[in-house]
Design a protein around this motif. Sequence first.
Motif, PDB file in Angstrom:
ATOM      1  N   ARG A 332       9.411 -13.632   1.055  1.00 33.67           N
ATOM      2  CA  ARG A 332       9.204 -12.188   1.157  1.00 33.67           C
ATOM      3  C   ARG A 332       9.066 -11.517  -0.209  1.00 33.67           C
ATOM      4  NH1 ARG A 332       9.949  -8.888   5.500  1.00 33.67           N
ATOM      5  NH2 ARG A 332       8.981 -10.673   6.543  1.00 33.67           N
ATOM      6  N   THR A 333       9.494 -12.189  -1.272  1.00 36.77           N
ATOM      7  CA  THR A 333       9.302 -11.648  -2.619  1.00 36.77           C
ATOM      8  C   THR A 333       7.839 -11.313  -2.867  1.00 36.77           C
ATOM      9  OG1 THR A 333      11.249 -12.750  -3.550  1.00 36.77           O
ATOM     10  CG2 THR A 333       9.525 -12.156  -5.094  1.00 36.77           C
ATOM     11  N   ALA A 334       6.925 -12.122  -2.321  1.00 34.39           N
ATOM     12  CA  ALA A 334       5.495 -11.857  -2.503  1.00 34.39           C
ATOM     13  C   ALA A 334       5.129 -10.488  -1.933  1.00 34.39           C
ATOM     14  CB  ALA A 334       4.673 -12.959  -1.831  1.00 34.39           C
ATOM     15  N   GLY A 335       5.621 -10.194  -0.736  1.00 32.00           N
ATOM     16  CA  GLY A 335       5.347  -8.897  -0.132  1.00 32.00           C
ATOM     17  C   GLY A 335       6.057  -7.763  -0.844  1.00 32.00           C
ATOM     18  N   TRP A 336       7.317  -7.985  -1.186  1.00 32.14           N
ATOM     19  CA  TRP A 336       8.057  -6.945  -1.906  1.00 32.14           C
ATOM     20  C   TRP A 336       7.322  -6.548  -3.182  1.00 32.14           C
ATOM     21  CZ3 TRP A 336      13.212 -10.123  -1.650  1.00 32.14           C
ATOM     22  CH2 TRP A 336      13.798  -9.976  -0.385  1.00 32.14           C
ATOM     23  N   LEU A 337       6.883  -7.552  -3.931  1.00 34.47           N
ATOM     24  CA  LEU A 337       6.208  -7.279  -5.197  1.00 34.47           C
ATOM     25  C   LEU A 337       4.917  -6.497  -4.979  1.00 34.47           C
ATOM     26  CD1 LEU A 337       6.775 -10.766  -6.857  1.00 34.47           C
ATOM     27  CD2 LEU A 337       7.763  -8.601  -7.646  1.00 34.47           C
ATOM     28  N   ALA A 338       4.174  -6.869  -3.952  1.00 33.82           N
ATOM     29  CA  ALA A 338       2.931  -6.154  -3.660  1.00 33.82           C
ATOM     30  C   ALA A 338       3.213  -4.694  -3.335  1.00 33.82           C
ATOM     31  CB  ALA A 338       2.198  -6.830  -2.504  1.00 33.82           C
ATOM     32  N   HIS A 339       4.242  -4.439  -2.536  1.00 32.77           N
ATOM     33  CA  HIS A 339       4.589  -3.063  -2.176  1.00 32.77           C
ATOM     34  C   HIS A 339       5.135  -2.293  -3.370  1.00 32.77           C
ATOM     35  CE1 HIS A 339       4.032  -2.739   2.215  1.00 32.77           C
ATOM     36  NE2 HIS A 339       4.185  -4.059   2.197  1.00 32.77           N
ATOM     37  N   ILE A 340       5.903  -2.951  -4.213  1.00 35.23           N
ATOM     38  CA  ILE A 340       6.430  -2.289  -5.411  1.00 35.23           C
ATOM     39  C   ILE A 340       5.283  -1.869  -6.334  1.00 35.23           C
ATOM     40  CG2 ILE A 340       7.661  -2.731  -7.582  1.00 35.23           C
ATOM     41  CD1 ILE A 340       9.685  -4.380  -5.910  1.00 35.23           C
TER      42      ILE A 340
END
Length: 370
Positions: A332-340
């Motif tokens: 989920r880090t991949a998604g978190w980073l994209a949203h950040i």
Amino acid sequence: MLQTKGLEGVIATSSQVSSIIDGELTYRGYNINDLSDNASFEEVIYLLLNGRLPKKQELDELKAELTESAFVHEDILEKIAHIPKGIHPMAFLRTTISSLAYYDDIADDMSEWANKRKAIRLQAQIPTIVTAFSRIREGKNPVFPRSDLGFAANFLYMLNDEEPDEISETALNKALILHADHELNASTFTARVCVATLSDIYSGITSAIGALKGPLHGGANEAVMKMLMEINDVEHVEAYLNKAFENKEKIMGFGHRVYKYGDPRARHLKEMSKELTLITGEKKWYDISVRMEEMIKEEKGLLPNVDFYSASVYHSLGIQHDLFTPIFAVSRTAGWLAHILEQYSNNRLIRPRADYTGLKNQIYVPIEER
């Protein structure tokens, strides 16, 4: 004032990262079924961060950068060795990810270039930290990634100190893709609220991990495996569930607020569970899960979500149960980073209102008169 419990149905922001429309999950417009069947997790990382799939040279460069960035400061590994016994890996992960900022000379650089660079570092280092924690607490030395292995294979290699077989690598690659993003879920919303204050990217990921730790979010798959082990035999499913129904107990791994007709990710994990449990000779975990799915659908009208079958998948890969949620975080880090990064690009402080329901017109009374 309009008020919705749990912000259910409230549109809080606009996003181009992922969508859930008519029960279909997409990343940047690509259906999750298409990606999980065909893509590598590295391609999905690139897609989420850049808005498109990479060309071959771009993918090769990303893979090389992930491997080169995976090494963490020796102080981090030293701290792992002194963590108190029995601590939950998510509590460890939350603190350790935060401390990575100490060793990053661009931690407070808010330029687009710096944030992209930090994003790759975080994505690369979180699997190193999770696997090092697992090995060090068992009295083993950490293992570092190989440049000839992909992201999923490297995770299993760093965890077990042996190159995984193709089936295991494929299964974990699929699981990582399926967990990579999920629109405005609790941890992603937490990350966006955090960085909307213009706090740094490490704070955003740390906040997201704190939200993911809860059993109503990322912690559900660990609870599912505990439940499966308590049942232990398909013949015990009916009695176990009937008792749970009678006591009105929450059964983890079922139902989802945004899916009326079932979680599209669950189908892929169910197929992997069937295949892997056959290989390991522990098909009972799959059989128990299927029987539970049948009964709960009939009794409650609920269908499995992503957490339900991921439990038996991770168990079959030989992963310790308390590492299930940290692996969720790795993905989920991949998604978190994209949203950040998206939040930074068009930022406005997120500050909703509350519907006050407390006492009114109170008057202060001196302490001697109370």
